[in-house]
Write a protein that holds these residues in place. Structure first.
Motif, PDB file in Angstrom:
ATOM      1  N   ALA A  60       0.942   5.152   9.763  1.00 46.10           N
ATOM      2  CA  ALA A  60       2.014   5.894  10.455  1.00 46.10           C
ATOM      3  C   ALA A  60       1.457   6.624  11.670  1.00 46.10           C
ATOM      4  CB  ALA A  60       2.676   6.875   9.490  1.00 46.10           C
ATOM      5  N   ASP A  68      -6.031  -7.014  13.527  1.00 47.40           N
ATOM      6  CA  ASP A  68      -6.688  -5.903  12.830  1.00 47.40           C
ATOM      7  C   ASP A  68      -8.032  -6.326  12.224  1.00 47.40           C
ATOM      8  OD1 ASP A  68      -4.533  -4.292  13.449  1.00 47.40           O
ATOM      9  OD2 ASP A  68      -3.556  -4.503  11.491  1.00 47.40           O
ATOM     10  N   TYR A  82      -1.154   5.641  13.626  1.00 47.46           N
ATOM     11  CA  TYR A  82      -1.353   4.667  14.717  1.00 47.46           C
ATOM     12  C   TYR A  82      -0.004   4.220  15.278  1.00 47.46           C
ATOM     13  CZ  TYR A  82      -6.207   4.766  13.415  1.00 47.46           C
ATOM     14  OH  TYR A  82      -7.492   5.207  13.169  1.00 47.46           O
ATOM     15  N   ARG A  83       0.979   4.094  14.402  1.00 46.39           N
ATOM     16  CA  ARG A  83       2.335   3.764  14.864  1.00 46.39           C
ATOM     17  C   ARG A  83       2.875   4.875  15.774  1.00 46.39           C
ATOM     18  NH1 ARG A  83       5.282  -0.081  12.135  1.00 46.39           N
ATOM     19  NH2 ARG A  83       4.094  -1.213  10.560  1.00 46.39           N
ATOM     20  N   ARG A  99      -9.038   5.671  17.735  1.00 49.01           N
ATOM     21  CA  ARG A  99      -9.511   5.810  16.347  1.00 49.01           C
ATOM     22  C   ARG A  99     -10.261   7.136  16.169  1.00 49.01           C
ATOM     23  NH1 ARG A  99      -7.937   1.423  13.964  1.00 49.01           N
ATOM     24  NH2 ARG A  99      -8.602   2.352  12.005  1.00 49.01           N
ATOM     25  N   ARG A 144      -6.443   0.721   6.775  1.00 46.93           N
ATOM     26  CA  ARG A 144      -7.254  -0.487   6.945  1.00 46.93           C
ATOM     27  C   ARG A 144      -8.746  -0.183   6.819  1.00 46.93           C
ATOM     28  NH1 ARG A 144      -2.632  -1.130   7.348  1.00 46.93           N
ATOM     29  NH2 ARG A 144      -1.398  -2.779   8.334  1.00 46.93           N
ATOM     30  N   ASP A 145      -9.115   1.074   7.122  1.00 46.30           N
ATOM     31  CA  ASP A 145     -10.541   1.443   7.179  1.00 46.30           C
ATOM     32  C   ASP A 145     -10.823   2.702   6.358  1.00 46.30           C
ATOM     33  OD1 ASP A 145      -9.109   3.215   8.741  1.00 46.30           O
ATOM     34  OD2 ASP A 145     -10.685   3.428  10.249  1.00 46.30           O
ATOM     35  N   ILE A 146     -10.006   2.955   5.351  1.00 45.00           N
ATOM     36  CA  ILE A 146     -10.172   4.200   4.580  1.00 45.00           C
ATOM     37  C   ILE A 146     -11.477   4.158   3.779  1.00 45.00           C
ATOM     38  CG2 ILE A 146      -9.126   5.775   2.900  1.00 45.00           C
ATOM     39  CD1 ILE A 146      -7.490   5.371   5.488  1.00 45.00           C
ATOM     40  N   ARG A 184     -10.943  -6.966  15.265  1.00 50.26           N
ATOM     41  CA  ARG A 184     -11.384  -5.964  16.253  1.00 50.26           C
ATOM     42  C   ARG A 184     -12.819  -5.514  15.941  1.00 50.26           C
ATOM     43  NH1 ARG A 184      -7.082  -1.938  13.732  1.00 50.26           N
ATOM     44  NH2 ARG A 184      -8.339  -1.132  12.022  1.00 50.26           N
ATOM     45  N   SER A 233      -4.405   0.487  18.165  1.00 47.32           N
ATOM     46  CA  SER A 233      -5.332   0.915  17.112  1.00 47.32           C
ATOM     47  C   SER A 233      -6.723   0.302  17.285  1.00 47.32           C
ATOM     48  CB  SER A 233      -4.775   0.577  15.723  1.00 47.32           C
ATOM     49  OG  SER A 233      -4.773  -0.814  15.518  1.00 47.32           O
ATOM     50  N   ARG A 243       8.831  -7.247   2.498  1.00 41.28           N
ATOM     51  CA  ARG A 243       9.199  -6.446   3.675  1.00 41.28           C
ATOM     52  C   ARG A 243      10.687  -6.602   4.003  1.00 41.28           C
ATOM     53  NH1 ARG A 243       5.146  -4.109   7.280  1.00 41.28           N
ATOM     54  NH2 ARG A 243       4.463  -2.626   5.719  1.00 41.28           N
ATOM     55  N   GLU A 298      -4.046   5.641   2.544  1.00 42.80           N
ATOM     56  CA  GLU A 298      -3.900   4.184   2.700  1.00 42.80           C
ATOM     57  C   GLU A 298      -3.997   3.777   4.157  1.00 42.80           C
ATOM     58  OE1 GLU A 298      -0.552   2.584   3.603  1.00 42.80           O
ATOM     59  OE2 GLU A 298       0.847   4.206   3.194  1.00 42.80           O
ATOM     60  N   VAL A 354       1.328  -2.074  17.837  1.00 41.23           N
ATOM     61  CA  VAL A 354       0.441  -1.076  17.238  1.00 41.23           C
ATOM     62  C   VAL A 354      -1.013  -1.558  17.154  1.00 41.23           C
ATOM     63  CG1 VAL A 354       1.043  -1.732  14.845  1.00 41.23           C
ATOM     64  CG2 VAL A 354       0.175   0.559  15.316  1.00 41.23           C
ATOM     65  N   SER A 355      -1.231  -2.851  16.934  1.00 45.04           N
ATOM     66  CA  SER A 355      -2.614  -3.325  16.767  1.00 45.04           C
ATOM     67  C   SER A 355      -3.414  -3.237  18.062  1.00 45.04           C
ATOM     68  CB  SER A 355      -2.632  -4.762  16.241  1.00 45.04           C
ATOM     69  OG  SER A 355      -2.092  -4.785  14.945  1.00 45.04           O
ATOM     70  N   ARG A 357       9.025   2.568  12.978  1.00 46.85           N
ATOM     71  CA  ARG A 357       9.163   1.400  12.085  1.00 46.85           C
ATOM     72  C   ARG A 357       9.912   0.242  12.731  1.00 46.85           C
ATOM     73  NH1 ARG A 357       5.367   2.588   8.409  1.00 46.85           N
ATOM     74  NH2 ARG A 357       5.462   4.797   7.972  1.00 46.85           N
ATOM     75  N   LYS A 364       0.824  -1.222   0.000  1.00 48.28           N
ATOM     76  CA  LYS A 364       0.000   0.000   0.000  1.00 48.28           C
ATOM     77  C   LYS A 364       0.856   1.270   0.000  1.00 48.28           C
ATOM     78  CE  LYS A 364      -2.074  -0.840   3.873  1.00 48.28           C
ATOM     79  NZ  LYS A 364      -1.410  -2.065   4.296  1.00 48.28           N
TER      80      LYS A 364
HETATM   81  O1  C5P Z   1      -0.032   0.371   7.448  1.00 53.92           O
HETATM   82  P1  C5P Z   1       0.817  -0.050   8.626  1.00 53.92           P
HETATM   83  O2  C5P Z   1       1.265  -1.480   8.537  1.00 53.92           O
HETATM   84  O3  C5P Z   1       1.935   0.892   8.921  1.00 53.92           O
HETATM   85  O4  C5P Z   1      -0.196   0.046   9.864  1.00 53.92           O
HETATM   86  C1  C5P Z   1       0.212  -0.208  11.169  1.00 53.92           C
HETATM   87  C2  C5P Z   1      -0.978  -0.603  12.016  1.00 53.92           C
HETATM   88  O5  C5P Z   1      -1.824   0.532  12.217  1.00 53.92           O
HETATM   89  C3  C5P Z   1      -1.908  -1.679  11.475  1.00 53.92           C
HETATM   90  O6  C5P Z   1      -1.428  -2.994  11.743  1.00 53.92           O
HETATM   91  C4  C5P Z   1      -3.206  -1.386  12.210  1.00 53.92           C
HETATM   92  O7  C5P Z   1      -3.202  -1.924  13.515  1.00 53.92           O
HETATM   93  C5  C5P Z   1      -3.183   0.127  12.330  1.00 53.92           C
HETATM   94  N1  C5P Z   1      -3.982   0.795  11.317  1.00 53.92           N
HETATM   95  C6  C5P Z   1      -5.344   0.900  11.526  1.00 53.92           C
HETATM   96  N2  C5P Z   1      -6.117   1.608  10.654  1.00 53.92           N
HETATM   97  C7  C5P Z   1      -5.576   2.200   9.586  1.00 53.92           C
HETATM   98  C8  C5P Z   1      -4.199   2.078   9.327  1.00 53.92           C
HETATM   99  C9  C5P Z   1      -3.417   1.343  10.206  1.00 53.92           C
HETATM  100  O8  C5P Z   1      -5.850   0.357  12.499  1.00 53.92           O
HETATM  101  N3  C5P Z   1      -6.360   2.910   8.767  1.00 53.92           N
END
Ligand code: C5P
Length: 225
Positions: free
Chosen positions: A33, A186, A35-36, A105, A126-128, A189, A99, A153, A124, A95-96, A87, A13
């Motif tokens: 980034a 992810d 949520y990270r 959120r 998960r929930d865009i 949830r 998030s 990766r 980009e 992170v999960s 990272r 992505k």
């Molecule tokens: O995209 P990336 O791998 O950097 O996302 C890191 C974490 O952020 C995901 O594993 C997920 O837990 C969370 N995340 C989310 N919703 C998003 C983007 C990322 O919950 N829209």
């Protein structure tokens, strides 16, 4: 115009969003980034990640900013550059949990939507396509074989040049376990899980190059213009 790209960890992505935003002259929004950044800052400030109220309070209190630039630009939390710190494997592993908290959120939603107020955006996450921009003109759900995602990766981490094939193999196995664990959390949830929007175009990038996938999405954009 908003282009929403969702999908599991390591599906490409970020790379594709970067290439697409460059080609089209759109802003790029990397919601992962953010949520990270929350997870890293909580760990850095010694906040117990099981303390939902404390983590949610932190997410509401901090200011996260992106500065565009070479190789993806930078991200700051309260003016501290955390681009590298977010990272690490430690953040990957935590992170999960962060998030999944509804309060986290909610705190991220308004700044994410603000980016699209004055710009065309490639966003980009998960929930865009389901939650952040349900009316996005183009929605893509990007997947790839989990092993291929782990390999990509690892190669990315090593700049595409891995001397020791056996070292690579164990790193691929570790990375595969880490991304599968993250995807499972992810996807399961309650709030804004990792799921394709009903109207998303599903693209399996296993057998395609970055340019080929970018071309496919650019075609979808051209059809909407
Ligand atoms: O995209 P990336 O791998 O950097 O996302 C890191 C974490 O952020 C995901 O594993 C997920 O837990 C969370 N995340 C989310 N919703 C998003 C983007 C990322 O919950 N829209």
């Amino acid at each position: 115009m908003i282009i929403a790209i969702d999908g599991p960890a390591g599906s490409g992505k970020s790379t594709i969003a970067r290439e697409l935003s460059r080609r089209l002259g759109f802003e790029k929004l990397d919601t992962g980034a953010m949520y990270r950044a929350v997870a890293f800052t909580a760990l850095d400030r010694g906040i117990d990640l099981d303390d939902e109220a404390a983590v949610c309070a932190l997410a509401s209190a901090i200011t996260i900013r992106f500065t565009p630039g070479e190789s993806g630009g930078s991200i700051t939390v309260d003016d501290r550059d955390v681009s590298r710190e977010i990272r690490t494997p430690l953040v990957d592993a935590n992170v999960s949990k962060v998030s999944a908290y509804p309060g986290v959120r909610t705190a991220m939603l308004e700044p994410q939507r603000a980016v699209a107020q004055n710009h065309d955006v490639v966003a980009e996450g998960r929930d865009i396509g389901t939650v952040v921009f349900p009316d996005a003109e183009v929605k893509v759900f990007l997947t790839a074989d989990p092993r291929v995602r782990a390999q990509r990766r690892v190669l990315q981490r090593h700049g595409g040049d891995v001397a020791d094939a056996r070292a690579l193999e164990s790193e691929v196995a570790e990375t595969l376990a880490s991304i599968e664990r993250r995807d499972a959390l992810d996807a399961s949830r309650d709030v804004a899980p990792l799921v394709a929007a009903p109207d998303a175009v599903q693209i399996d990038s296993t057998a395609f190059t970055i340019d080929e996938v970018t071309d496919q999405i650019a075609d979808l954009v051209a059809q909407k213009r």
